[in-house]
Design an enzyme around this catalytic site. Structure first.
Site, PDB file in Angstrom:
ATOM      1  N   HIS A  91       0.827  -1.149   0.156  1.00  0.00           N
ATOM      2  CA  HIS A  91      -0.192  -0.165  -0.038  1.00  0.00           C
ATOM      3  C   HIS A  91       0.928   1.375   0.100  1.00  0.00           C
ATOM      4  CE1 HIS A  91      -3.947  -2.011   0.398  1.00  0.00           C
ATOM      5  NE2 HIS A  91      -3.417  -2.452   1.497  1.00  0.00           N
ATOM      6  N   ASP A 127      -3.397 -10.555  -2.536  1.00  0.00           N
ATOM      7  CA  ASP A 127      -3.969 -10.268  -1.163  1.00  0.00           C
ATOM      8  C   ASP A 127      -5.358  -9.507  -1.191  1.00  0.00           C
ATOM      9  OD1 ASP A 127      -4.405  -7.666   0.824  1.00  0.00           O
ATOM     10  OD2 ASP A 127      -2.310  -8.484   1.479  1.00  0.00           O
ATOM     11  N   HIS A 129      -6.771  -6.965  -0.493  1.00  0.00           N
ATOM     12  CA  HIS A 129      -6.795  -5.497  -0.734  1.00  0.00           C
ATOM     13  C   HIS A 129      -5.976  -5.030  -2.098  1.00  0.00           C
ATOM     14  CE1 HIS A 129      -6.939  -6.071   3.888  1.00  0.00           C
ATOM     15  NE2 HIS A 129      -7.894  -4.981   3.590  1.00  0.00           N
ATOM     16  N   ASP A 216      -4.696 -12.446   3.900  1.00  0.00           N
ATOM     17  CA  ASP A 216      -6.329 -11.949   4.546  1.00  0.00           C
ATOM     18  C   ASP A 216      -7.155 -12.262   3.383  1.00  0.00           C
ATOM     19  OD1 ASP A 216      -5.022 -10.255   2.537  1.00  0.00           O
ATOM     20  OD2 ASP A 216      -5.078  -8.440   3.705  1.00  0.00           O
TER      21      ASP A 216
END
Length: 351
Positions: A91, A127, A129, A216
Site C-alpha cells: 500500500h 492479497d 486488498h 487476508d
C-alpha cells in the site's frame, strides 16, 4: 540452512536505496516519527491505518532491504526462488505510508531488477486488498505489469483497483485489476486467478515473476470479506510457482502481505508458501508440529489447527469450461478481460 531452506539476514536499507522508489519527504517523515511517535510528520505516517512506533524506520527499512537483496540474487542467478514473508507491503506509495505499509518493498525489489537490466517484470498481487501502492509507482512504466486480484473497492479498503484502471499513457495494459465481490470463496477466487493471471503472464513473458501472497483472503480474516481457505491459498502458490518455471526460467520472488488471523491462518499459509518455493510442498493433511500447538496453548490459551488444511478441495472450473453471465465472479473476470486483454493482443473470450 534449515532442511531445504536457506535463511539469510537482511540489513537496514540506506536512504539512497529507499529513495529509488520513495520521496525524501516520506523517508524523513518516517525517520522523525521513529524517534518522536507523537510528531505530526504527514506523508500518511502516524495515522490510524499506519500508526507510528519507535524504531519504525529501521524495521520497515530492513523488510525493504530483504526483498531487494533477494531480487538482486535472483537477477544475478545466485538463487531461483526467494521468499520474504515479512514483505509484501504493497500500500505504500512513492510519497506516503498507507494501510500498515511504511516502505514498499515490492516496488523496491522490482526497481532493483530494472536497474540490473531486467526488461520485463510481472507482479501478481493476491492479497485481499488492492495492491494500490505498487501499481501507482509503476503506473507509467511499460516494463512492469502489475496484476491485482482483490475484493472490490466498493466494499473494502483502499477503494481502488477497478477493471478500467489499465495503466498510464504509453503503458496501457500494464495494470490489470480483478475486483471480486465480497463472499467469493475458493472456487471463484482460484477461477479468477487462473482466468486472468495465467494468460497475462504468458502474454508478457516476464524475465522474473514477483508475487504477493497476503493471506487476508481467508474466511477467518477479521478485516475483509472473502472466503478463501488455506488450501486455496496453497493452490495459488503452486500456480504462481508453476508459472515462474513455465515463463520466467524459474525466477520467482514471493512476498507476504496482509494477514490478521495470527493462529489459524498466517502460520499455515506462509509455511505452505515456503514449502512450495523450496520444491518440497507440504501435503495439506500434514500434522501441525506439536511444539507449535503447545506454544499457542501456553501463550494464548487457545487451540491451534492440528492439520495444515481447512479440509477444502481447493477446486475450481477453468475459464475454458464456459462463461456464466449471471455469476458475479464471472462478471468481474470478464470486465477485466474486456478492459485489458485486447491491449495485450489477447481475446477476452477465449485466451
Amino acid at each position: 540452512m534449515f532442511g531445504h531452506v536457506e535463511v539469510v539476514d537482511a540489513g537496514v536499507a540506506g536512504v539512497d536505496l529507499l529513495r529509488t522508489v520513495h520521496t525524501a519527504g516520506l523517508v524523513e517523515a518516517v525517520q522523525r516519527a521513529s524517534v518522536d511517535t507523537r510528531a505530526d510528520v504527514g506523508h500518511g505516517v502516524g495515522t490510524l491505518e499506519t500508526p507510528a512506533f519507535a524504531g519504525m524506520h529501521d524495521s520497515a527499512a530492513r523488510v525493504f532491504s530483504g526483498s531487494v537483496d533477494l531480487a538482486r540474487a535472483l537477477v544475478a542467478g545466485e538463487i531461483d526462488h526467494g521468499v520474504n514473508f515479512a514483505g509484501g507491503l504493497h500500500h505504500a506509495s512513492a510519497d506516503a505510508a498507507s494501510g500498515f505499509c511504511v516502505y514498499n518493498d515490492c516496488a523496491g525489489a522490482i526497481r532493483a531488477m530494472l536497474d540490473a537490466g531486467v526488461e520485463r517484470v510481472v507482479y501478481v498481487d493476491t492479497d485481499v486488498h488492492h495492491g494500490d501502492g505498487t501499481e501507482s509507482i509503476f503506473w507509467d512504466e511499460p516494463r512492469v505489469t502489475t496484476i491485482s486480484v482483490h475484493e472490490s473497492g466498493h466494499t473494502l479498503f483502499p477503494g481502488t483497483g477497478y477493471p478500467g484502471d489499465v495503466g498510464g499513457a504509453g503503458a496501457e495494459g500494464t495494470a490489470v485489476n480483478v475486483a471480486l465481490p465480497a463472499g467469493t470463496g475458493d472456487a471463484g477466487w482460484l477461477r479468477a486467478v487462473h482466468a486472468v493471471v495465467r494468460p497475462v503472464v504468458r502474454a508478457v513473458e516476464p524475465q522474473v515473476l514477483v508475487t504477493q501472497h497476503g493471506c487476508d483472503t481467508h474466511v477467518l480474516d477479521p478485516l475483509a470479506n472473502l472466503r478463501v481457505s488455506v488450501d486455496g491459498q496453497r493452490a495459488a502458490a503452486v500456480m504462481m510457482h508453476d508459472l515462474a518455471h513455465e515463463v520466467a526460467g524459474g525466477r520467482w520472488l514471493a512476498l507476504g502481505g496482509g494477514g490478521y488471523e495470527l493462529v489459524d491462518v498466517v502460520p499455515r499459509a506462509w509455511t505452505h508458501l515456503v514449502g512450495v518455493a523450496a520444491h518440497h510442498p507440504i501435503e495439506p493433511t500434514t500434522a501441525v508440529p506439536q511444539a507449535w500447538l503447545d506454544y499457542v496453548t501456553e501463550a494464548l490459551g487457545q487451540q491451534a489447527p492440528r492439520r495444515m488444511t481447512d479440509g477444502e478441495p481447493a477446486s475450481f472450473s477453468t475459464w475454458e469450461s464456459g462463461y456464466d453471465p449471471a455469476d458475479p465472479v464471472d462478471q468481474a473476470v470478464m470486465a477485466t478481460r474486456k478492459a485489458v486483454f485486447p491491449l495485450l493482443g489477447l481475446d477476452p473470450w477465449f485466451d
